[in-house]
Design an enzyme around this catalytic site. Structure first.
Site, PDB file in Angstrom:
ATOM      1  N   ARG A 549       0.845  -1.212   0.000  1.00 64.49           N
ATOM      2  CA  ARG A 549       0.000   0.000   0.000  1.00 64.49           C
ATOM      3  C   ARG A 549       0.872   1.251   0.000  1.00 64.49           C
ATOM      4  O   ARG A 549       1.957   1.277   0.625  1.00 64.49           O
ATOM      5  CB  ARG A 549      -0.896   0.016   1.252  1.00 64.49           C
ATOM      6  N   SER A 609       8.243  -5.005   6.138  1.00 64.52           N
ATOM      7  CA  SER A 609       7.945  -6.087   7.102  1.00 64.52           C
ATOM      8  C   SER A 609       8.844  -7.291   6.939  1.00 64.52           C
ATOM      9  O   SER A 609       8.372  -8.424   6.671  1.00 64.52           O
ATOM     10  CB  SER A 609       6.485  -6.471   6.949  1.00 64.52           C
ATOM     11  N   ASP A 663       6.434  -3.778  10.356  1.00 66.85           N
ATOM     12  CA  ASP A 663       4.972  -3.653  10.457  1.00 66.85           C
ATOM     13  C   ASP A 663       4.491  -3.835  11.895  1.00 66.85           C
ATOM     14  O   ASP A 663       3.494  -3.243  12.315  1.00 66.85           O
ATOM     15  CB  ASP A 663       4.248  -4.615   9.506  1.00 66.85           C
TER      16      ASP A 663
END
Ligand code: 0WK
Ligand code: BGC
Ligand code: BGC
Length: 921
Positions: A549, A609, A663
């Site tokens: 995203r 992440s 994350d």
């Protein structure tokens, strides 16, 4: 038709008693006969009322409604599927109660689909009256004696005998081999049995007999045996109907409709026990004086009223009562009776069937009445046959009304407008009575026109059917044992979880001290959670989860987020690093254009992440890829540099990369913005990991002893040093070996979404190879990697079984409800272990924080994100329960992150910018 009031017999009697003196004239006698036979005429409206009332009682009983007490019992039988046809083996069957004063022992050999049919061997034993009315132990000892007498005569191997017990009385079943007698019916009334588990009574008797070691694996109602014994034709029989000495039916009901079964999955065979149906409103009008007399003089007055109008034990008696009445009225046998005619039970079912036989009936009437000491005239013979026909026609019609009620119930539960169903029929009334089944079929078509019913006579009175159930029970028991053995390693107990917690604490301590540990405990340079003073517009990237995203995060008094999801094709995730970062920059540029941000250089926070050793807030060396990423030339590199190089390669783009966060950190910060007690970040999605605020004094390699720093544990790698080997199963090993990073991320591979589906798939393959699933047929589709997505676990564990079946059938897995039930249990076991292991990890972290702060009690919040945690129906509650169990001195609140870690990355960036401003001032 004389009106029969609620008091029944006495009233009628007054009107019908005939004086011995003068025989009635021809007109009177035919009127008397018509009046008498008319009583047995049941109108269509009356049959429909019985059908409707019985249906009402059935649905009431299914709902478990106790008051008013339903007129029928609707007893679940634990038979959950009709026969596969694959059943094989030798089984002993003991039938008690179906055929009145006799029991039958059978040796049934089932040969599966391919094998040729082997005729069962059987022997019938007459049960002495005193045994049927004596002590229960005597009856079961008699049965055990007959068993061994039968087996003595059988030239067969008598080891490991498995027995199916056909016990044809109303019972509360609590398992395929546990059944409590509710009440005796039909000529039986042994003491000390009602309320007892009849399987245990039989096992005790067999043990007392001591001749054979027989394992009683199933107890079955005769209707179920009849249904299960039905030759598999175009469609399996889903209704079993018995009319022998007694009458009853069973059918396959949706388990979720049977309130007493807390089961909402699959089907279960329900024994209706319609013999006890007695709704005065419906039955009252069709009950004759003869029915009342019969009931009055029966062993169980007031009970089984419906059965006493249909069952073979009673039809002969009804005929006798009518003949005696007409004789007394002088319209039969010249007004003469005989002691035999006046004595109960002197006319049997066989007699009625023979007397009704269109070809030989008349002759038989003569013979039978002569045996009763009567000398019938020609008109008598005809009248006697009329009486037999009236009694039996009514029985067949009433039976049809009941069957029509069962079919309507089946239709309702299957939500079908029309119904095609095969009904297996059994019992001597069906088999031997010339017209019973044709009247039954005709009346059902009248009462249930939307049902296409085929009556399939059972070939051997249900013995094969009982063996089928026994085979199914034995198979299910064997399958259940194999399933339990297979899933046992996934069932973690308290000690095992506490050991994981302790192991993790040890690894955390070593990692913090910078010693070799499977937990790298990476400092993140995030020293504080947001304090709400952050302000500004920030760009954020979120890479590493299901979606990539790009976000615009506006922080004012609140946080507004605009974001766009972009895909990372596998070719890019596993291509060159340059290609990957160029793709990322392409997405950023596309986002900027769409948001009208082109040319603006907003501070950017990068949620990356993957395990990175951070040298600063904006410097992170990728240690190794995980979760299906394998882009080259990245491991060992500073990913912020890689991003900046990609930005540089793409002229005319200006981006100010301020921070790189994991994350877990982004999630902690994002939730910390709402709840300052949020000091732990947890991800359970494609991968899994956790971070938490550690005391800086405990973090080797980072200067400073005061204050805290967020540590990215990278717990996905926990156990890569073999410390989890005691928990690892053969299925975990298969998944690890097939992964792109074998030997790595062992804890993650037991917990996270990328792997749970694969673990389930491997277990299903194993269970198929054991013949437990899919009838042992290896399913091609199931050989395909990643065909069983982890999202299926969440769906399967939150849907009704039929939806589960739909999912699995879409996957190309042909399965039965037993299979679907087993797939569900496999999913539950795998996800439960994952959640418990995750809970053990969180318990280790909260206990670490509590001890760090020397607190008796700790209240702390955990920010959580990840598809598995969010979508799985039980995962979050299992994690919380495990934490409560392993860290009872910590009150832990789990906060599901709404905006993902992109917001967190922006907040970290905002804090960094605020701190940078402070230092610049
Ligand atoms: C949403 C977060 C993202 C994280 C993801 C994990 O914004 O940073 O990586 O959750 O869950 P997944 O998408 O792997 O299920
Ligand atoms: C029993 C049923 C049995 C039926 C047919 C009834 O009396 O209650 O359990 O199925 O007879 O044998
Ligand atoms: C990565 C972690 C990440 C986790 C959750 C793991 O595979 O190593 O850095 O936090 O997945 O996305």
């Amino acid at each position: 038709m004389d009106s029969i009031g609620s008091s029944g017999l006495r009233q009628g009697e007054e009107t019908l008693s005939c004086s011995e003196e003068g025989l009635p004239g021809p007109s009177d006698s035919s009127e008397l006969v018509q009046e008498c036979l008319q009583q047995f005429k049941v109108t269509r409206a009356q049959l429909q009322q019985i059908q409707a009332s019985l249906l009402g009682s059935m649905e009431q009983a299914l709902r478990g409604q106790a008051s008013p007490a339903p007129a029928v019992r609707m007893l679940p039988t634990y038979v959950g599927s009709t026969p596969h046809g694959t059943e094989q083996g030798d089984f002993v069957v003991l039938e008690l109660g179906a055929t009145g004063a006799s029991l039958r022992v059978l040796w049934v050999t089932l040969t599966g689909i391919e094998g040729h049919r082997v005729e069962p061997r059987s022997q019938e034993f007459v049960i002495p009256q005193e045994v049927m009315l004596g002590a229960g132990q005597q009856l079961f000892d008699f049965a055990a004696h007959c068993l061994s007498e039968f087996l003595d005569a059988q030239p067969v191997n008598k080891q490991g005998l498995q027995l199916g017990f056909s016990f044809s009385f109303p019972c509360h079943q609590t398992g395929l081999d546990r059944s409590t007698l509710i009440s005796w019916t039909k000529g039986f009334r042994c003491s000390g049995v009602e309320g007892q588990d009849v399987v245990q009574l039989l096992r005790d008797a067999i043990r007392r007999q001591g001749a054979y070691n027989i394992d009683v694996v199933a107890v079955v109602n005769d209707t179920v045996g009849t249904m299960m014994g039905c030759e598999p034709g175009v469609r399996p029989c889903e209704v079993g109907l018995v009319v022998d000495t007694g009458t009853n039916a069973c059918y396959m009901e949706e388990a979720r409709h049977v309130a007493v079964l807390d089961e909402d999955r699959g089907r279960v065979c329900v024994s209706v026990e319609w013999g006890s149906f007695s709704d005065d409103g419906a039955l009252g009008p069709v009950l004759t004086t003869f029915d009342h007399t019969l009931d009055h003089e029966s062993l169980n007055p007031g009970a089984q009223r419906f059965e006493k109008m249909i069952g073979g034990l009673y039809l002969g008696e009804l005929v006798r009562l009518v003949l005696a009445h007409l004789a007394r009225c002088g319209v039969l046998f010249g007004g003469c009776t005989s002691p035999a005619l006046l004595s109960q039970g002197s006319i049997l079912l066989e007699h009625v069937a023979e007397m009704e036989d269109p070809s030989t009936g008349a002759a038989r009437v003569h013979a039978i009445l002569q045996d009763l000491g009567l000398s019938p005239g020609a008109s008598d013979v005809e009248l006697v046959q009329h009486v037999c026909a009236a009694v039996c026609t009514r029985a067949a019609q009433l039976c049809a009304a009941a069957l029509a009620a069962v079919l309507s119930c089946l239709q309702h539960s299957r939500e079908q407008q029309t119904l095609q169903v095969a009904v297996a029929t059994g019992g001597r009334v069906c088999e031997r009575h010339p017209r019973f089944c044709s009247v039954l079929q005709g009346t059902v078509m009248l009462l249930a026109p939307e049902c296409d019913v085929s009556l399939i006579p059972s070939v051997d009175g249900g013995g094969r059917g009982v063996a089928m159930v026994t085979a199914v029970a034995a198979r299910l028991a064997a399958h259940r044992r194999l399933l339990e053995e297979t899933l046992a390693p996934f069932r973690l107990n308290h000690d095992q979880l506490a050991a994981v917690q302790a192991q993790m604490r040890k690894a955390m301590a070593k990692g913090l001290r910078g010693e070799a540990s499977s937990l790298r405990m990476l400092p993140t340079f995030v020293r504080a959670t947001p304090d709400g003073s952050e302000r500004g517009d920030f760009l954020a990237l979120d890479l590493g989860g299901t979606n990539f995203r790009v976000l615009l995060v506006r922080v004012t008094t609140g946080v507004q987020i605009t974001s766009e999801i972009y895909s990372i094709p596998e070719t890019v995730a596993q291509g060159s690093g340059q290609q990957l970062f160029d793709h990322i920059v392409d997405c950023i540029v596309d986002f900027q254009q769409k948001q009208g941000l082109s040319g603006q250089s907003l501070p950017l926070g990068f949620t990356f992440s993957f395990p990175c050793r951070q040298l600063g807030l904006d410097q992170g060396i990728l240690l190794n890829w995980t979760k299906g990423f394998k882009a080259s030339d990245c491991e060992g590199q500073d990913v912020v540099s890689l991003l900046r190089e990609a930005i540089t390669r793409r002229q005319a783009v200006e981006l100010n990369v301020v921070a790189i966060v994991n994350d877990t950190v982004g999630t902690m910060m994002s939730c910390g913005y709402e709840d300052p007690r949020c000091e732990i970040g947890l991800i359970v999605g494609t991968g899994t990991n956790a971070c938490y605020m550690e005391e800086l004094r405990n973090v080797a390699g980072v200067p400073g002893d005061s204050g805290r720093m967020c540590i990215n544990m990278e717990w996905g790698a926990f156990g890569d040093d073999g410390s989890l080997a005691m928990l690892s199963t053969r299925f975990d090993a298969s998944v690890d070996q097939a992964s792109i990073n074998p030997g790595k991320q062992r804890f993650e591979k037991m917990i996270s979404g990328m792997y749970l589906g694969e673990i389930v798939r491997h277990i299903l393959l194993h269970l198929t190879s054991l013949g437990v699933l899919f009838r042992g047929q290896q399913i091609q589709r199931l050989q395909t990697r990643d065909i069983f997505k982890t999202k299926f676990l969440s769906e399967i564990e939150s849907l009704a079984l039929r939806q589960v079946r739909a999912i699995l059938e879409d996957l190309g897995l042909p399965l039965t409800s037993d299979d679907a039930l087993m797939v569900l249990e496999v999913c539950q076991a795998v996800s439960q272990r994952a959640a418990q292991l995750c809970g053990a990890g969180v318990a280790a972290v909260v206990e670490k924080i509590r001890e760090n702060r020397g607190l008796e009690e700790l209240a702390v919040s955990v920010g959580v994100d990840g598809t598995l945690y969010k979508l799985h129906p039980r995962f979050s509650s299992l994690v919380a329960a495990t934490v409560r169990e392993l860290a009872p001195r910590c009150v832990v609140t789990f906060l599901q992150s709404e905006d993902g870690s992109g917001k967190g990355a922006a907040l970290v960036t905002a804090v960094a910018c605020r701190l940078a401003q402070l230092t610049r001032v």
